[in-house]
Design an enzyme around this catalytic site. Structure first.
Site, short mmCIF file in Angstrom:
data_model
loop_
_atom_site.label_atom_id
_atom_site.label_comp_id
_atom_site.label_asym_id
_atom_site.label_seq_id
_atom_site.Cartn_x
_atom_site.Cartn_y
_atom_site.Cartn_z
N LYS A 93 39.13 43.91 38.29
CA LYS A 93 39.74 44.32 39.56
C LYS A 93 40.35 45.72 39.56
CE LYS A 93 39.44 40.66 42.39
NZ LYS A 93 39.01 40.72 43.80
N ASP A 112 45.25 36.25 44.34
CA ASP A 112 45.14 35.01 43.58
C ASP A 112 45.40 35.26 42.10
OD1 ASP A 112 44.60 32.94 45.45
OD2 ASP A 112 42.55 33.67 45.69
#
Length: 347
Positions: free
Chosen positions: A67, A95
């Protein structure tokens, strides 16, 4: 529940490439190195294909997931466009992995960050976000509710910059930059396949939450010379993209509980949806048991995979059961998007 979708016409769809300079930016980051592309001959034999290689994102720039590629580029572009970059507070919902990436980038830049997490995020993932120096707010609801709360908090603070990896009408610039950031992963794969003497990818399996990584994959492979089958993989408890593909329109679904916490999303990104609707070849949903088996098998082969990362292998197994001709004798690339450390709840 229908667990499979295919669109044969997707292979003919094309789109413009991402702007230049993304990979060059990432090479300037402290500690940058391409993540490994690991060949696993035993999986190739099991699946009946020529070669299987795993793009292992279990350690990317010091974090256990891919990410930060999107977060770092998105923040860089947003701050470059801002009139005043000092005193900016970064805000996001997550999340787990995206929030930690935003927090780590904020720490690197000397900025504050606040991260909103939905119900069900593992305590270790929340502790890792806090360890990066970010504030953390737990939301007693699903991911979509955490996104709404983060957006409201950013709107209420003139110094705040919302750095969200999903888009909705009126909020699309930063998510698009985040998607562009993910392109470095696929640029690396192209180079590494050539270095390994492998044929270009014939099938690429991508775990999907809101679909931003899959958007990056489709954009990469539908804007260049290589046009592999792109397969999305979702939890059967949260198949928002699969449902949307079957309905042929963007859908919001009710999600359930899944060990694939980073994929537990109710609505695809509005930026990703038109790209995936046109350019994604196939989609499949898998169970927690499928990913637990895949993670165990990958671990035995030396690959650290959390539930979301292991979904790629589980998805290819399920997809080839539906359609064995999906990748005949081709090079298969599995995206292991997170290591076990990103989500230690899998046993």
């Amino acid at each position: 529940m229908v667990r499979w979708f295919a669109r044969p016409a997707a292979r003919a769809w094309t789109c413009p490439p991402v702007p230049p300079g993304v990979a060059a930016f990432h090479r300037t980051l402290p500690g940058y190195a391409p993540t490994p592309l690991v060949e696993l001959p035993s999986l190739a034999a099991e699946l009946g294909v020529r070669r299987v290689l795993v793009k292992d994102e279990s350690s990317r720039l010091g974090l256990p997931a891919f990410k930060i590629l999107g977060a770092s580029w998105g923040i860089h572009r947003a701050l470059s466009d801002a009139r005043e970059a000092t005193g900016v507070r970064l805000v996001t919902a997550t999340d787990g992995n995206h929030g930690r990436a935003v927090a780590a980038t904020a720490r690197l830049l000397g900025l504050k960050a606040d991260v909103y997490v939905p119900y069900g995020v593992h305590p270790a993932a929340m502790a890792a976000i806090k360890a990066e120096g970010a504030g953390l707010t737990e939301v007693p609801g699903p991911y979509d509710e955490a996104v709404r709360r983060a957006a409201e908090a950013a709107d209420a603070d003139p110094s705040a910059l919302l750095v969200q990896d999903t888009a909705w009408p009126g909020y699309e610039r930063v998510p698009q930059w985040i998607v562009e950031g993910y392109s470095t992963l696929f640029t690396e794969i192209d180079v590494q396949l050539a270095e390994a003497g492998a044929a270009p990818a014939g099938l690429v399996a991508v775990p999907v939450g809101v679909g931003s990584l899959a958007q990056a994959a489709v954009t990469h492979y539908r804007s260049g010379g290589c046009a592999p089958t792109v397969l999305s993989v979702e939890p059967d408890a949260a198949p928002c993209l699969l449902t949307s593909l079957h309905q042929d329109r963007l859908q919001t679904i009710e999600t359930g509980s899944t060990t694939m916490a980073g994929l537990n999303c109710a609505t695809p990104s509005t930026l990703a949806w038109p790209v995936l609707r046109s350019g994604l070849d196939a989609a499949v949903a898998v169970t927690d048991a499928d990913t637990a088996r895949a993670a165990k098998d990958l671990s035995a082969l030396g690959i650290s995979a959390g539930p979301c990362g292991a979904a790629s292998l589980a998805g290819v197994r399920a997809a080839l059961a539906h359609r064995p001709s999906l990748a005949p004798a081709h090079t298969v690339v599995l995206l292991n998007t997170e290591g076990r450390a990103a989500n230690p709840s899998l046993t």
